[in-house]
Scaffold this motif. Structure first.
Motif, PDB file in Angstrom:
ATOM      1  N   ASN A 490       0.885  -1.252   0.188  1.00  0.00           N
ATOM      2  CA  ASN A 490       0.046   0.234  -0.199  1.00  0.00           C
ATOM      3  C   ASN A 490       0.868   1.402   0.084  1.00  0.00           C
ATOM      4  OD1 ASN A 490      -2.624  -1.340   0.277  1.00  0.00           O
ATOM      5  ND2 ASN A 490      -1.957  -1.857   2.185  1.00  0.00           N
ATOM      6  N   TRP A 491       0.712   2.191  -0.865  1.00  0.00           N
ATOM      7  CA  TRP A 491       1.152   3.701  -0.821  1.00  0.00           C
ATOM      8  C   TRP A 491       0.159   4.513  -0.303  1.00  0.00           C
ATOM      9  CZ3 TRP A 491       2.099  -0.320  -4.619  1.00  0.00           C
ATOM     10  CH2 TRP A 491       3.535  -0.615  -4.812  1.00  0.00           C
ATOM     11  N   LYS A 493      -1.700   6.518  -2.295  1.00  0.00           N
ATOM     12  CA  LYS A 493      -3.023   6.722  -3.013  1.00  0.00           C
ATOM     13  C   LYS A 493      -3.048   5.225  -4.091  1.00  0.00           C
ATOM     14  CE  LYS A 493      -3.947  11.592  -3.211  1.00  0.00           C
ATOM     15  NZ  LYS A 493      -4.371  12.435  -4.227  1.00  0.00           N
ATOM     16  N   TRP A 494      -1.932   4.387  -3.878  1.00  0.00           N
ATOM     17  CA  TRP A 494      -2.097   3.146  -4.646  1.00  0.00           C
ATOM     18  C   TRP A 494      -1.930   1.878  -3.830  1.00  0.00           C
ATOM     19  CZ3 TRP A 494      -2.120   3.180 -10.044  1.00  0.00           C
ATOM     20  CH2 TRP A 494      -1.873   4.637 -10.564  1.00  0.00           C
ATOM     21  N   HIS A 533      -6.053   2.361  -7.282  1.00  0.00           N
ATOM     22  CA  HIS A 533      -5.772   3.913  -7.178  1.00  0.00           C
ATOM     23  C   HIS A 533      -6.704   4.691  -6.584  1.00  0.00           C
ATOM     24  CE1 HIS A 533      -3.830   7.674  -7.834  1.00  0.00           C
ATOM     25  NE2 HIS A 533      -4.686   8.235  -8.722  1.00  0.00           N
ATOM     26  N   SER A 534      -6.421   5.352  -5.585  1.00  0.00           N
ATOM     27  CA  SER A 534      -7.396   6.411  -4.827  1.00  0.00           C
ATOM     28  C   SER A 534      -7.456   7.731  -5.624  1.00  0.00           C
ATOM     29  CB  SER A 534      -7.198   6.453  -3.440  1.00  0.00           C
ATOM     30  OG  SER A 534      -7.125   5.248  -2.665  1.00  0.00           O
ATOM     31  N   THR A 540     -11.987   5.343  -5.732  1.00  0.00           N
ATOM     32  CA  THR A 540     -11.104   4.440  -5.922  1.00  0.00           C
ATOM     33  C   THR A 540     -11.411   3.521  -7.160  1.00  0.00           C
ATOM     34  OG1 THR A 540     -10.687   3.978  -3.607  1.00  0.00           O
ATOM     35  CG2 THR A 540      -9.842   2.669  -4.994  1.00  0.00           C
ATOM     36  N   THR A 542      -9.943   0.130  -9.548  1.00  0.00           N
ATOM     37  CA  THR A 542      -8.941  -1.020  -9.383  1.00  0.00           C
ATOM     38  C   THR A 542      -9.181  -1.861 -10.667  1.00  0.00           C
ATOM     39  OG1 THR A 542      -9.513  -1.291  -7.105  1.00  0.00           O
ATOM     40  CG2 THR A 542      -8.677  -3.156  -8.035  1.00  0.00           C
TER      41      THR A 542
END
Length: 804
Positions: A490-491, A493-494, A533-534, A540, A542
């Protein structure tokens, strides 16, 4: 040495003086005692669990052998506001009467939050939470049929157009559709925590099955004993009964659940067939109209148990088992076929009387060990054994008659089928972290041994004569060795999940009587990946991909025939190949309330059952077969929300295009292609009908337009189910009244029409059912599962606490 004993005496004496007692009496605002409420002591400052007990019949609470120190005492109970108090204990203490306030919509100085949502949606799954709800008083079969996104058709469970694999506590259930439904019907809903509908299973799950339904059982935290007894009555054309009892017990090191049920019932199954036979020049030769009526009597006994052992603060062992005994099943079938020759107005035909006697014993035992290391790593070891023994005796007599109903001949036969299946599974999983990455890896071994002996006798003469061509001794052996790896990251926003599973499959099917041996050996790779990606706080996106497999089962590969009568039979196919599926999807999540999912699914060699009519011999064979392919485009829209505080609404819609192609065996061996465009609509609502939430209503409505099943096109259908629940006697008992398939919309015509094939089938099982179920709780019935939580968790879970 002598000087050591005084010190030892001093230490023992000091230890005895340092052990204290804490007492209290729990009452309501009317000064009435409150029995069976949880009381927990947490050791401060880290809020670790220290002791747990429950109030007795007089509301009294007693803690013994408490060491000096700082503690937090927490009192909880269903329908009451949680109380907590910080205590310094260095002597015996009596807190006196503690008033526990009832949880109502408004209370001075107290803000009561709503219960957790019944439906939770995540990136790869939908979670239907049923623990401690009205559905807890039903069985696992009712809960599964009530789960949003799950559609039951012909005893299979369909999710997003695919037949789903069933798991219990992440362990796959290796049972046939009928065996599975029998297991779930005997499994108490009080032991079901939630149902996970997993649309993109990670690599830790078997590659077989593009979708998974995982039933998680409850892990009771409430200390003490509780139990219930239940009874239900269900009626459509014939009556079905069930009685059962469930028991829960937990102390500091063991958690036990046991359930027994007895299910005597009569089931009526009706099937209507219409076949149009053809001459070689393509003209119509005759039409056959068949009515099949079967009444089956059975009385199944089912025993389920789950035992969890706390081996230490870092490890636990779970052992579970099930046995289902359904012997002395009696089936009486009557089949009448009317034959109309082309150009005639009078019918000839045949009548068949069949007697079926069946004995069946199925079950499983499994063990699951989990170890949690200090660094967060988790090790899991598990093993599973499934066993099945079935004996099916069939006695069939057929009378042939002319257009004047005069008997022109007769025929009779006997068959005896004995099936023994043993399945063994062993596996290991390991979860660990490397920096910001979460990893899981593991291996699994699975073996299936099956032996089927069928003896077929011609009983027209004075004594039955075995017919070798219709008899068989079939041995099936399947071994699968699997390895997998899964990664998550998890990043800001990713997020990314990626996994790869490898499965080596070795299959041998040996029809010893017919001299047919089928051997399959292949290594397959199954990648799965999701990238999300948010876009902002509300949206979001996907992207996902998954490859999966569907293997032919031992029943499908067995070439022997099962006869309804001489002209209508089912047959296996030893030449079946596995089917490989590839699914691509893009999903959009808006505010965790609206979910949009567009996907493309392609299945090569899809496994199916195809009807083939032989226009020369005038018979109908339902045969296991591989389609050339099947593909599906779909756009799914789902929303889960509370329009009001007392109304949960789950809506879903699926707009799809479905296409397949298969070899038309009886039509010159050409490829036959067909397609359909349609929609699936589903609505599920749960209403709280009273302020104290003792009345509730469940309402479900599903609509499916025309859809394809192999070569069959099934007409559109509507399924509607309603249930009213009433809690009685301060939730000591529960009454549930349900009415399913209200408009009788589930039974619809299925047609397979192409070339020289013209088959119509209408399946008419009992779906328009009315049922009444009553459950009575005893023991510490007020102690619900998974109710106790540590103080620091209260804010996160929105659980109200009231200080003393």
């Amino acid at each position: 040495m002598n000087r050591f004993f005084p010190y030892l005496f001093f230490l023992v004496s000091f230890s005895s003086f340092a052990q204290h007692e804490l007492t209290a009496r729990l009452i309501d605002e009317k000064n009435e005692s409150l029995p069976y409420l949880n009381s927990i002591l947490y050791k401060m400052p880290d809020s670790t669990f220290y002791q747990g007990t429950s109030s007795d019949d007089l509301g009294k609470v007693l803690f013994k052998n408490i060491e000096d120190g700082e503690y937090t005492m927490v009192v909880t109970g269903v329908g009451y506001v949680t109380l907590s108090r910080k205590l310094t204990i260095n002597s015996n203490q009596n807190l006196g009467d503690l008033i526990v306030q009832e949880q109502i919509e408004s209370m001075d100085a107290v803000t009561v939050t709503a219960k957790r949502p019944t439906v939770t949606k995540k990136a790869d799954r939908l979670i239907f939470n049923v623990e401690n709800t009205s559905l807890s008083n039903t069985d696992a079969l009712t809960i599964l049929r009530s789960s949003p996104g799950v559609f039951k058709q012909n005893n299979s469970y369909i999710v997003k157009g695919q037949a789903a694999q069933i798991y219990i506590n992440n362990k796959r259930v290796y049972l046939t559709d009928d065996e599975l439904n029998q297991l779930l019907a005997g499994y108490s809903g009080d032991n079901v925590k939630n149902v996970e509908v997993i649309t993109n299973p990670p690599a830790s799950y078997d590659a077989e099955g593009g979708t998974v339904i995982n039933i998680n059982t409850s892990k009771g935290i409430s200390l003490g004993y509780k139990g219930n007894v239940m009874g239900s009555y269900t009626i459509d054309e014939l009556a079905k009964y069930k009685i059962g009892t469930s028991h829960f017990y937990k102390n500091n090191w063991v958690n036990i659940y046991a359930n027994y049920s007895y299910n005597p019932r009569e089931d009526l199954y009706i099937e209507e067939n219409e076949i149009g036979f053809f001459n070689p020049d393509g003209t119509r030769s005759q039409r056959w109209f068949t009515d099949y009526n079967n009444v089956n009597e059975s009385d199944a006994h089912s025993l389920n148990t789950v035992i969890d052992f706390s081996l230490s603060s870092k490890s636990y062992l779970s052992v579970s088992g099930n046995i289902n005994v359904n012997n002395n099943q009696d089936g009486n079938a009557f089949t009448r076929t009317l034959i109309l020759q082309d150009g005639d107005t009078d019918f000839s035909g045949l009548e068949t009387n069949g007697i079926n006697e069946r004995d069946a014993t199925t079950g499983f035992v499994n063990a699951d060990y989990n170890y949690y290391a200090d660094n967060g790593n988790v090790l899991r070891l598990y093993g599973n054994h499934v066993f099945t023994n079935k004996d099916n005796y069939q006695d069939v007599f057929t009378r042939f008659f002319d257009t004047q109903n005069n008997t022109t001949g007769s025929n009779s036969f006997l068959s005896d089928i004995d099936l023994d299946v043993a399945i063994y599974t062993a596996g290991i999983d390991y979860q660990f972290a490397l920096g910001e990455y979460q990893f899981s890896t593991g291996a699994k071994y699975n073996q299936i041994d099956s032996q089927t002996v069928q003896d077929f006798f011609d009983s027209n003469g004075t004594s039955p004569i075995i017919v070798p061509a219709n008899s068989d001794n079939y041995a099936y052996d399947e071994k699968i060795i699997a390895f997998y790896g899964q990664m998550e990251r998890n990043w800001e926003k990713w997020f990314l999940t990626a996994g790869l599973r490898a499965e080596q499959t070795d299959i041998t099917g040996d029809s010893r009587s017919l001299g047919i041996v089928n051997t399959q050996n292949y290594l397959s790779w199954f990648p799965t990946a999701s990238l999300g990606h948010s876009l902002d706080e509300s949206n979001t996106l996907t992207l996902s991909y998954k490859r999966s497999i569907e293997r032919p089962r031992y029943e499908s590969l067995n070439p022997y025939r099962i006869f309804v009568n001489e002209t209508n039979f089912n047959s296996g196919n030893p030449n079946l190949m596995p089917s490989f599926n590839n699914k691509y999807s893009v999903a959009w999540n808006h505010n965790d309330t609206w979910f949009f999912d567009a996907y493309y699914l392609y299945s090569k060699d899809l496994l199916s059952i195809l009807p083939f009519q032989d226009n020369n011999a005038n018979n109908l064979n339902f045969q296991n077969a591989n389609l050339n392919y099947e593909l599906q485009y779909s756009l799914d829209i789902e929303t889960f929300q509370y329009p009001t505080d007392s109304w949960l609404l789950a809506l879903s819609a699926s707009f799809f295009y479905l296409e397949n192609e298969f070899v038309a065996v009886q039509s010159g061996g050409v490829d036959q292609k067909q397609d359909v465009t349609g929609v699936y609509l589903s609505s599920f609502s749960r209403f709280s009908l009273s302020e104290d939430r003792t009345w509730s209503l469940d309402a479900e409505l599903n609509y499916v337009s025309d859809i394809l099943f192999g070569s069959f096109r099934m007409q559109n259908m509507i399924v509607s189910n309603f249930a009213i629940n009433k809690s009685l006697w301060n939730r000591r008992a529960n009454l549930r009244i349900a009415y399913n398939d209200v408009f009788r919309g589930q039974n619809r015509l299925m047609e397979s029409i192409y070339g020289n094939q013209d088959v119509g089938v209408t399946y008419l099982p009992e779906t328009n059912t009315f049922s009444v179920a009553f459950t009575y709780n005893f023991g510490n019935y007020g102690l619900r599962n998974n109710e106790v939580e540590e103080p620091e968790e209260k804010e996160r879970t929105k659980q109200q606490s009231l200080g003393l």
